[in-house]
Scaffold this motif. Structure first.
Motif, mmCIF file in Angstrom:
data_model
loop_
_atom_site.group_PDB
_atom_site.id
_atom_site.type_symbol
_atom_site.label_atom_id
_atom_site.label_comp_id
_atom_site.label_asym_id
_atom_site.label_seq_id
_atom_site.Cartn_x
_atom_site.Cartn_y
_atom_site.Cartn_z
ATOM 1 N N GLU A 245 0.937 -1.299 -0.182
ATOM 2 C CA GLU A 245 -0.016 0.032 -0.160
ATOM 3 C C GLU A 245 0.856 1.309 -0.018
ATOM 4 O OE1 GLU A 245 -3.716 2.199 2.625
ATOM 5 O OE2 GLU A 245 -2.491 0.349 3.388
ATOM 6 N N THR A 247 1.036 5.372 -0.190
ATOM 7 C CA THR A 247 0.191 6.475 0.128
ATOM 8 C C THR A 247 1.307 7.630 0.137
ATOM 9 O OG1 THR A 247 0.248 6.083 2.362
ATOM 10 C CG2 THR A 247 -1.659 5.420 1.402
ATOM 11 N N GLU A 264 -9.078 6.702 -5.447
ATOM 12 C CA GLU A 264 -8.633 5.259 -5.335
ATOM 13 C C GLU A 264 -8.906 4.353 -6.566
ATOM 14 O OE1 GLU A 264 -11.732 4.166 -2.363
ATOM 15 O OE2 GLU A 264 -10.749 5.424 -0.658
#
Length: 742
Positions: A245, A247, A264
Motif C-alpha cells: 500500500e 500513499t 482510489e
C-alpha cells in the motif's frame, strides 16, 4: 578449422574487472542552472571500482571527492547498509564508492552517503565534511537552499542541518512493515521510480511516499554457501498477489503532516475493458514538486489507466491534470510527467502506432518518432530522446517557436543532461563512447539543472530564460573505460518480412571461401527492457564478438516485444511471452542463412540471460528441430514467480487468465527436452530468484532429462565478481563447443 589461428583467450577476467567495461565511464551528470558547472561521477580508470565525484568547468575537470580519503565513504569492499545495497541493485550500479549524489537548487552543495555515512561538499571546491546522523543514512537530498539535508534511516524520513544541528524525524514508521522515503521493489525494479520523497521549492516541506508492506508476500533468500547465516526476508509481490500500500503525504519542517487524497480507482467510463479488469490505483508511478506545486501520477492495477493529479500543498486535495488510457497497457516514460517554466504539462502520448510526447494542450511529437525518455526542460524548451530507426536513439528538442527538432546526426545512442545554456551530450556509437559539453548564450534567468545527480526540487528544471542550444561544442569530459581486447565487427542486417534488426558477428580469422561452414550461435536478449541490435557497441557486442572468435557465427536479433518500434510491435507479446519472440528468432536465423553462405543450420545453439535465458530454454523445448543446444542464465521459467507490475502487464491476473501463464511458463514442458541444456543462476538473485531454475531442474530430473546446472555463489541478477564471471563465461563456451562439435 583449416587455416585458422587459435582464438583469443577468454576476456572474462577483463570483462569482470571492468564491470562490463562500465568503469571509467562518466555518468550521473548535473548541470548547474547557469550552465557554468557540470558535476558527474566517474572512477579514476577503467579498472578502478571506486566512484569519485568530479566537476567540469571552463574546459577542465577537477576531482571534488575521492572516497579513499574519507572514512565510511563506501570504498571497494566496505560494508553498506542493506537499503543502500538494494537501491544499487535496482539502479544497476556496478561500481563502489560514490555512485549517486544530490545537489541543492544551484548545484553548489552536493551530498552523498554510499556507506551510510552522510557527507557534504561545496562544489566550488573545499574539503568534504561529515554530517552526523541518527543512524545509517540512505538517499540523502539537500533542501533547495542547501541549508538542510533530508535522508532515510531505519524507515524514517529525517532532516538535519548541513552543520549537523537539529536532526529531527519528520515521518516515523508505525510498524516494522512500514517505511517512508524509499521505493518498494516493484516501483524501483519494474516501474522505474527509484525515489520516494521530494523537497518543496521553498524548502519548507516535503512530499513523501509511505510504503506499507504488511500484505505483501514474504520470501526468504538463503545463502547455501554459508549455512550459519540467517536467510534474508524479501517482500516480493508475485503476479496475482497483493501489492504494498503506497500513499502520499505532505510533511512540513514544523511537524505538520497532511495526507494526500489520491483517487482510489479509475473511472469506469472510458476505462478499457479486458479479460481481467482492476481499476484500483495501486501504483504510484511518478511524483514531484516543482514551481507549480506537488503532483503525483497513479496507475490502475490492470495498467490500462494512468492519471496525473495536482496536489494542493495546504490541504492535500487533488485535481486531475491528465488521463491516459490504453487497451493493452499505458506505457510509462522515464522523466514524465513534467512541467515547463510556464506550466505546460509534458506527458507521453500514443497516437497511431507511435509512442510520442505531448507538450501542453496541442503540441504532439511527429508520427514515427518513438519517444524513449524525457531529459529535462530549460524555459520552454523540452529535451527528450527518441528514435525513428530502432537502431538509433537521438537527442530531440521542442520549443513553441521551433516545433520538434532532431539535434544529433551521428548514428548511435544519444542522451543528455541540461541546465541553463549548457547541454552534456553523452553518446555511444560504433566508434565508442564520448561525452561532449555544449552551450551557447547564458540564460537571462535561472533554471534548475537536470541530470543523474538530481536536484532538491525533484530534478525538473524551472528554466525561465532564453533556451539552451547544443549547436556549439565547448569541451569534452574524458571517458576512461578500457577497450575490449578486440573490436566488435558485426554485419548490420534487416531480416525477413518483419525487417528484424539483427547483427551477425563472424570470426575475424574466418575465410568465407574455405567452404567450411560455421555453427550458428544466437545470442539475444529480445525482451521488453533492452535492445541489442543498435548502432552502438558496448559489453554485449564485445561478448558476442568473443564467442564469434571461438568459432561461431553469432546472430543477435531484436524481435517483437523489444522497444523502439511502436505500439503494435511492443504489445505483440501480450498474452504470450514466448511465441512471437521465438518465432522472430527462428525467422531471423533462416533469413540470414539464405543471405549468407557458410552457416551450418545443423549446428545451432542459443544463449541468453534473464529474458534471453528464458528464450534460450524455450527454444530447445519448443523448437528442437531448429536449436541443438542452449545455455540459459537467470531464466524466469515460471511466470507466476515474477512481480505484479511487470508480469500482469503482459499476461493479466493468473487467477483470471491462467492459460496465459501456463502457456508462457516452461516448467511443465520439461519432459520435451531433447537437446543439451546448461542452466546458470546467481544464488543471491532477488529479482529472478533461483527458484525459477531449481523448479525447472527438478522437473527435468523427474522426467529423466539430463541437463547441466551451474550455480553462481553470491551472485545477484547482475554478476560482477571476477572469479564468478570468469568461470561462467569459460564454462559456457566450453559447453557450447562440446555440444555443437566446435
Amino acid at each position: 578449422m583449416s587455416g585458422c589461428s587459435a582464438p583469443p583467450g577468454p576476456p572474462s577476467r577483463l570483462f569482470a574487472r571492468t564491470r562490463r567495461f562500465s568503469l571509467g565511464v562518466p555518468g550521473r551528470f548535473t548541470v548547474s542552472p547557469d550552465g557554468a558547472r557540470v558535476l558527474f561521477v566517474r572512477t579514476r580508470s577503467g579498472t578502478d571500482p571506486v566512484g569519485c565525484l568530479w566537476r567540469y568547468e571552463k574546459g577542465e575537470e577537477r576531482l571534488l571527492v575521492d572516497p579513499a580519503a574519507l572514512s565510511g565513504a563506501g570504498g571497494e569492499g566496505e560494508e553498506v547498509p542493506e537499503e543502500e545495497r538494494v537501491r544499487r541493485e535496482r539502479a544497476g550500479d556496478l561500481a563502489g564508492g560514490i555512485v549517486s549524489y544530490a545537489t541543492d537548487a544551484d548545484a553548489r552543495l552536493a551530498v552523498f552517503a554510499p556507506a551510510g555515512v552522510l557527507w557534504a561538499v561545496r562544489t566550488e571546491g573545499g574539503v568534504p565534511w561529515r554530517i552526523p546522523t541518527a543512524g545509517p543514512a540512505v538517499d540523502p537530498r539537500p533542501s533547495p537552499d542547501g541549508s538542510r539535508v533530508a535522508y532515510v534511516s531505519g524507515g524514517a524520513l529525517r532532516v538535519v542541518g548541513t552543520d549537523g544541528a537539529g536532526d529531527v524525524a519528520l515521518a516515523v514508521p508505525e510498524s516494522d512493515e512500514v517505511g517512508y522515503g524509499l521505493a518498494d521493489h516493484v516501483s524501483a525494479e519494474s516501474i522505474g521510480r527509484t525515489r520516494a520523497y521530494w523537497w518543496s521549492p521553498d524548502g519548507g516541506a516535503l512530499l513523501v511516499l509511505r510504503v506499507d508492506q504488511a500484505r505483501v508476500g514474504r520470501w526468504h533468500l538463503a545463502d547455501p554457501t554459508d549455512p550459519g547465516s540467517p536467510p534474508k526476508v524479501l517482500r516480493y509481490p508475485a503476479a496475482g498477489t497483493a501489492n504494498p500500500e503506497v500513499t502520499a503525504h505532505l510533511v512540513a519542517l514544523d511537524g505538520r503532516r497532511t495526507p494526500v487524497h489520491l483517487p482510489e480507482e479509475a473511472e469506469a467510463a472510458g476505462h478499457p475493458d479486458g479479460a481481467w479488469t482492476d481499476r484500483r490505483f495501486e501504483y504510484v508511478t511518478a511524483a514531484g514538486w516543482d514551481a507549480h506545486g506537488p503532483f503525483v501520477e497513479v496507475q490502475s492495477r490492470d495498467q490500462r489507466t494512468a492519471l496525473t493529479v495536482a496536489v494542493d500543498p495546504g490541504t492535500g486535495a487533488t485535481r486531475p491534470l491528465h488521463t491516459r488510457r490504453d487497451a493493452a497497457w499505458v506505457p510509462l516514460l522515464p522523466g514524465t510527467p513534467a512541467r515547463t517554466a510556464a506550466g505546460s504539462l509534458v506527458v507521453p502520448e500514443a497516437h497511431g502506432d507511435t509512442y510520442g510526447l505531448r507538450v501542453g494542450a496541442a503540441a504532439v511529437s511527429p508520427p514515427g518518432v518513438q519517444v524513449r525518455e524525457y531529459l529535462g526542460t530549460v524555459g520552454e524548451r523540452v529535451f527528450f530522446a527518441a528514435n525513428e530507426d530502432p537502431e538509433d536513439t537521438h537527442l530531440w528538442t521542442y520549443e513553441p517557436a521551433e516545433g520538434f527538432r532532431r539535434v544529433t546526426d551521428e548514428p548511435g545512442l544519444h542522451t543528455a543532461a541540461v541546465g541553463g545554456a549548457a547541454v552534456v551530450l553523452s553518446s555511444t556509437t560504433c566508434a565508442g563512447r564520448t561525452v561532449a559539453v555544449r552551450g551557447g548564450e547564458r540564460p537571462q534567468a535561472d533554471g534548475h539543472p537536470r541530470g543523474g545527480g538530481e536536484t532538491a526540487d525533484g530534478g525538473h528544471p524551472r528554466g525561465g530564460g532564453r533556451s539552451a542550444t547544443v549547436d556549439r561544442p565547448e569541451g569534452r569530459i574524458a571517458v576512461l573505460a578500457e577497450d575490449p581486447p578486440f573490436s566488435p565487427r558485426p554485419l548490420h542486417m534487416s531480416l525477413g518480412e518483419r525487417e528484424l534488426r539483427s547483427h551477425l558477428y563472424l570470426p575475424s580469422w574466418y575465410d568465407a571461401g574455405s567452404g567450411e561452414p560455421l555453427p550458428v550461435l544466437l545470442s539475444p536478449y529480445a525482451g521488453p527492457g533492452l535492445q541489442l541490435a543498435v548502432r552502438a557497441y558496448g559489453w554485449p557486442s564485445a561478448v558476442a564478438q568473443w564467442f564469434a572468435e571461438q568459432g561461431f557465427a553469432v546472430l543477435v536479433t531484436d524481435g517483437r516485444g523489444t522497444p523502439g518500434r511502436g505500439r503494435a510491435w511492443q504489445t505483440a507479446v501480450r498474452g504470450d511471452r514466448l511465441g512471437p519472440a521465438l518465432e522472430d528468432q527462428v525467422d531471423a536465423l533462416h533469413a540470414v542463412a539464405g543471405r549468407c553462405t557458410g552457416l551450418d543450420l545443423g549446428r545451432v545453439g542459443i544463449r541468453g540471460w534473464s529474458y534471453g535465458g528464458y528464450l534460450a530454454v524455450g527454444a530447445v523445448l519448443r523448437r528442437p528441430d531448429v536449436f541443438h543446444a542452449a545455455v540459459a542464465g537467470a531464466a524466469p521459467t515460471d511466470r507466476r514467480l515474477y512481480d505484479t507490475h511487470w508480469e500482469e502487464r503482459f499476461l493479466g491476473h493468473p487467477e483470471v487468465t491462467p492459460e496465459t501463464y501456463a502457456g508462457s511458463s516452461l516448467v511443465a514442458a520439461a519432459p520435451r527436452l531433447r537437446r543439451p541444456l546448461m542452466l546458470m543462476h546467481g544464488l543471491a538473485d532477488d529479482n529472478v530468484v533461483v527458484a525459477h531454475t531449481l523448479r525447472l531442474s527438478s522437473a527435468l530430473l523427474a522426467a529423466g532429462r539430463p541437463h547441466t546446472v551451474l550455480p553462481l555463489p553470491g551472485a545477484t541478477h547482475r554478476v560482477t565478481r571476477e572469479e564468478v564471471v570468469h568461470g561462467q563465461l569459460t564454462l559456457e563456451a566450453e559447453f557450447l563447443k562440446r555440444s555443437l562439435g566446435v
